[in-house]
Design an enzyme around this catalytic site. Structure first.
Site, PDB file in Angstrom:
ATOM      1  N   LYS A  70     -16.746 -87.119  18.450  1.00 52.38           N
ATOM      2  CA  LYS A  70     -17.115 -85.771  18.901  1.00 52.38           C
ATOM      3  C   LYS A  70     -16.693 -84.784  17.829  1.00 52.38           C
ATOM      4  O   LYS A  70     -15.516 -84.703  17.478  1.00 52.38           O
ATOM      5  CB  LYS A  70     -16.386 -85.419  20.201  1.00 52.38           C
ATOM      6  N   ARG A  86     -28.315 -83.264   6.410  1.00 57.78           N
ATOM      7  CA  ARG A  86     -28.556 -84.102   7.611  1.00 57.78           C
ATOM      8  C   ARG A  86     -27.530 -85.201   7.790  1.00 57.78           C
ATOM      9  O   ARG A  86     -27.801 -86.235   8.412  1.00 57.78           O
ATOM     10  CB  ARG A  86     -29.954 -84.721   7.573  1.00 57.78           C
ATOM     11  N   HIS A  94      -3.079 -77.151  23.489  1.00 63.33           N
ATOM     12  CA  HIS A  94      -3.958 -77.914  24.370  1.00 63.33           C
ATOM     13  C   HIS A  94      -3.182 -78.973  25.187  1.00 63.33           C
ATOM     14  O   HIS A  94      -3.346 -79.076  26.406  1.00 63.33           O
ATOM     15  CB  HIS A  94      -5.073 -78.567  23.551  1.00 63.33           C
TER      16      HIS A  94
HETATM   17  N1  LIG Z   1     -13.045 -84.245  18.890  1.00 63.94           N
HETATM   18  C1  LIG Z   1     -12.318 -84.622  19.910  1.00 63.94           C
HETATM   19  O1  LIG Z   1     -12.581 -85.635  20.553  1.00 63.94           O
HETATM   20  C2  LIG Z   1     -11.117 -83.801  20.279  1.00 63.94           C
HETATM   21  C3  LIG Z   1     -10.174 -84.307  21.164  1.00 63.94           C
HETATM   22  C4  LIG Z   1      -9.043 -83.550  21.438  1.00 63.94           C
HETATM   23  C5  LIG Z   1      -8.882 -82.311  20.838  1.00 63.94           C
HETATM   24  N2  LIG Z   1      -9.827 -81.841  19.979  1.00 63.94           N
HETATM   25  C6  LIG Z   1      -9.678 -80.532  19.318  1.00 63.94           C
HETATM   26  O2  LIG Z   1      -8.527 -80.596  18.473  1.00 63.94           O
HETATM   27  C7  LIG Z   1      -8.021 -79.281  18.286  1.00 63.94           C
HETATM   28  C8  LIG Z   1      -6.524 -79.315  18.394  1.00 63.94           C
HETATM   29  O3  LIG Z   1      -6.009 -80.189  17.436  1.00 63.94           O
HETATM   30  P1  LIG Z   1      -4.456 -80.192  17.047  1.00 63.94           P
HETATM   31  O4  LIG Z   1      -3.654 -80.193  18.271  1.00 63.94           O
HETATM   32  O5  LIG Z   1      -4.293 -81.272  16.078  1.00 63.94           O
HETATM   33  O6  LIG Z   1      -4.232 -78.756  16.428  1.00 63.94           O
HETATM   34  P2  LIG Z   1      -4.340 -78.153  14.942  1.00 63.94           P
HETATM   35  O7  LIG Z   1      -5.412 -78.822  14.191  1.00 63.94           O
HETATM   36  O8  LIG Z   1      -4.391 -76.688  15.097  1.00 63.94           O
HETATM   37  O9  LIG Z   1      -2.929 -78.535  14.320  1.00 63.94           O
HETATM   38  C9  LIG Z   1      -1.767 -77.923  14.837  1.00 63.94           C
HETATM   39  C10 LIG Z   1      -0.958 -77.215  13.741  1.00 63.94           C
HETATM   40  O10 LIG Z   1      -0.270 -78.200  12.977  1.00 63.94           O
HETATM   41  C11 LIG Z   1      -0.530 -78.026  11.594  1.00 63.94           C
HETATM   42  N3  LIG Z   1      -0.406 -79.360  10.996  1.00 63.94           N
HETATM   43  C12 LIG Z   1      -1.323 -80.347  10.937  1.00 63.94           C
HETATM   44  N4  LIG Z   1      -0.790 -81.447  10.437  1.00 63.94           N
HETATM   45  C13 LIG Z   1       0.496 -81.182  10.139  1.00 63.94           C
HETATM   46  C14 LIG Z   1       1.578 -81.934   9.623  1.00 63.94           C
HETATM   47  N5  LIG Z   1       1.438 -83.219   9.335  1.00 63.94           N
HETATM   48  N6  LIG Z   1       2.771 -81.316   9.448  1.00 63.94           N
HETATM   49  C15 LIG Z   1       2.942 -80.014   9.784  1.00 63.94           C
HETATM   50  N7  LIG Z   1       1.967 -79.261  10.307  1.00 63.94           N
HETATM   51  C16 LIG Z   1       0.758 -79.843  10.491  1.00 63.94           C
HETATM   52  C17 LIG Z   1      -1.890 -77.398  11.554  1.00 63.94           C
HETATM   53  O11 LIG Z   1      -2.127 -76.725  10.334  1.00 63.94           O
HETATM   54  C18 LIG Z   1      -1.797 -76.443  12.745  1.00 63.94           C
HETATM   55  O12 LIG Z   1      -1.113 -75.276  12.388  1.00 63.94           O
HETATM   56  C19 LIG Z   1      -8.689 -78.415  19.336  1.00 63.94           C
HETATM   57  O13 LIG Z   1      -9.630 -77.579  18.704  1.00 63.94           O
HETATM   58  C20 LIG Z   1      -9.388 -79.417  20.248  1.00 63.94           C
HETATM   59  O14 LIG Z   1     -10.561 -78.894  20.811  1.00 63.94           O
HETATM   60  C21 LIG Z   1     -10.931 -82.566  19.695  1.00 63.94           C
HETATM   61 ZN   LIG Z   2      -7.192 -83.414  25.345  1.00 64.69          ZN
END
Ligand SMILES: NC(=O)c1ccc[n+]([C@@H]2O[C@H](COP(=O)([O-])OP(=O)(O)OC[C@H]3O[C@@H](n4cnc5c(N)ncnc54)[C@H](O)[C@@H]3O)[C@@H](O)[C@H]2O)c1
Ligand SMILES: [Zn+2]
Length: 370
Positions: free
Chosen positions: A150, A128, A272
């Site tokens: 979120k 929980r 994204h």
């Molecule tokens: N919770 C929220 O409020 C919120 C807001 C925006 C986006 N999101 C979510 O976030 C996700 C996208 O996140 P993202 O863009 O960070 O993508 P991701 O987590 O896929 O990271 C992108 C790539 O970079 C790699 N990576 C991470 N850190 C690294 C580093 N320091 N050096 C080299 N490579 C690295 C990862 O392994 C991955 O291959 C989506 O699922 C989206 O829905 C959530």
């Molecule tokens: Zn966004």
């Protein structure tokens, strides 16, 4: 010793209010080395730490984290949006249970938004809820995903459909981790930074434009203040409106179009942030067509987005399909699509009367087919 490598880690602390607790975002170059002190300060000292990460990220940072956190137990999930689902969460529960994680456990999510969202959902539901610490390592996660509570995963029928509001106990942003990020991933984060600028700060917009070379080189003097500013903007909005019924909705600038473009390409074509870049173009186009946004501001927005680099093509994508996808968007309330439009560089508003016709015209002007 990490302490000698980074003798004086300067950090900025931003507080976020949430229904559960107030929590700090600590931002500073080399802050990863101060993780134990930061955990202590947040009342999380001496607990059992479970790091959730992915193999790529863990390879990059395990040394930094393991040097400072003794007895850290990593649980690795596969890399990629397609693994952000309940099966992965189940495996994380298995790992936590097998390792004997009890109520003294703290989940530390080290990675991009995918790790943060998935690990966050596991932390929200395991026993929980156990405390969650976000250590975002992508630009997008540092300025956006790790802040605001979120958490969640995708369902076969759509993105982020399963989730919760579960604020972290601490967010640790170390801009130095961004050095290894692929240029495309870095750019994807920059489009969200541009979104913040269009929403709230003409000054930030000008500084991004003037400092592009230094930003791309990830020079701390250029990058860290920009990250701090974006975190402040998001922290302020989510503190005032955790559940997204008021001002937090402004963060959706560009996102109605972005989500539609992502959905109709099955989340394969765009990062994204790239879809958000198109969304910003569409929102400013609609706003300019209504004479809500000065044409000169629209031109500057388009120019900056062009300067940031090439975007995946949209010319083969169907306007009708995109409109249909927007109709299924979570932001449709009682059949009405709420849309965020800029009125200037530095100001945006939620409007409830954007018509399908206006949207279709803007998507076509973007180069999409009928
Ligand atoms: N919770 C929220 O409020 C919120 C807001 C925006 C986006 N999101 C979510 O976030 C996700 C996208 O996140 P993202 O863009 O960070 O993508 P991701 O987590 O896929 O990271 C992108 C790539 O970079 C790699 N990576 C991470 N850190 C690294 C580093 N320091 N050096 C080299 N490579 C690295 C990862 O392994 C991955 O291959 C989506 O699922 C989206 O829905 C959530
Ligand atoms: Zn966004």
């Amino acid at each position: 010793m990490p302490q000698t490598r980074h003798p004086a880690v300067e950090s900025v602390r931003i507080l976020v209010d949430s229904s559960l607790q107030q929590y700090p975002i600590a931002i500073g170059e080399g802050l990863l080395s101060r993780l134990p002190a930061l955990l202590d300060e947040s009342g999380l000292g001496g607990r059992t730490y479970f790091v959730i990460s992915n193999p790529l990220v863990w390879k990059l940072f395990s040394r930094d984290v393991a040097t400072v956190l003794r007895n850290v137990k990593p649980l690795l999930m596969p890399d990629g949006e397609r693994f952000k689902h309940l099966q992965t969460v189940n495996r994380l529960y298995d790992g936590l249970l097998r390792a004997g994680a009890d109520r003294s456990a703290v989940v530390i999510a080290v990675g991009g938004g995918i790790v943060g969202d998935t690990a966050g959902f596991a932390a929200a539901t395991y026993l929980r809820g156990v405390p969650l610490v976000q250590v975002p390592t992508t630009l997008l996660a540092q300025v956006d995903a790790a802040i605001g509570g979120k958490v969640g995963v995708n369902h076969l029928l759509g993105k982020n459909l399963i989730g919760a509001f579960y604020p972290p106990s601490l967010v640790v942003v170390d801009p130095r981790t961004l050095g290894s990020l692929k240029r495309r991933e870095f750019r994807a984060g920059l489009y969200e930074v541009v979104k913040y600028a269009i929403m709230t700060s003409a000054d930030l917009f000008t500084r991004i434009q003037a400092g592009l070379t230094a930003l791309f080189a990830r020079e701390p003097a250029a990058l860290t203040p920009v990250i701090v500013e974006c975190c402040r903007i998001k922290a302020d909005l989510v503190s005032r409106d955790e559940r997204e019924s008021g001002p937090r909705r402004l963060l959706n600038l560009g996102h109605t179009t972005a989500h539609a473009l992502e959905a109709i390409t099955k989340y394969r074509r765009f990062r994204h942030g790239e879809a958000v870049a198109y969304g910003l173009l569409v929102a400013s186009d609609i706003a300019a067509a209504r004479q809500f946004l000065p044409a000169a501001d629209r031109a500057r927005i388009a120019q900056l987005i062009a300067q940031l680099g090439p975007l995946p093509a949209v010319s083969d994508l169907s306007t009708a399909e995109a409109l249909e996808a927007m109709g299924r968007d979570k932001k449709v309330i009682k059949g009405k699509l709420h849309f965020v439009l800029p009125s200037a560089i530095g100001a945006a508003h939620v409007v409830g009367d954007v018509s399908a016709k206006e949207l279709a015209a803007a998507l076509k002007r973007l180069g999409m087919r009928a």
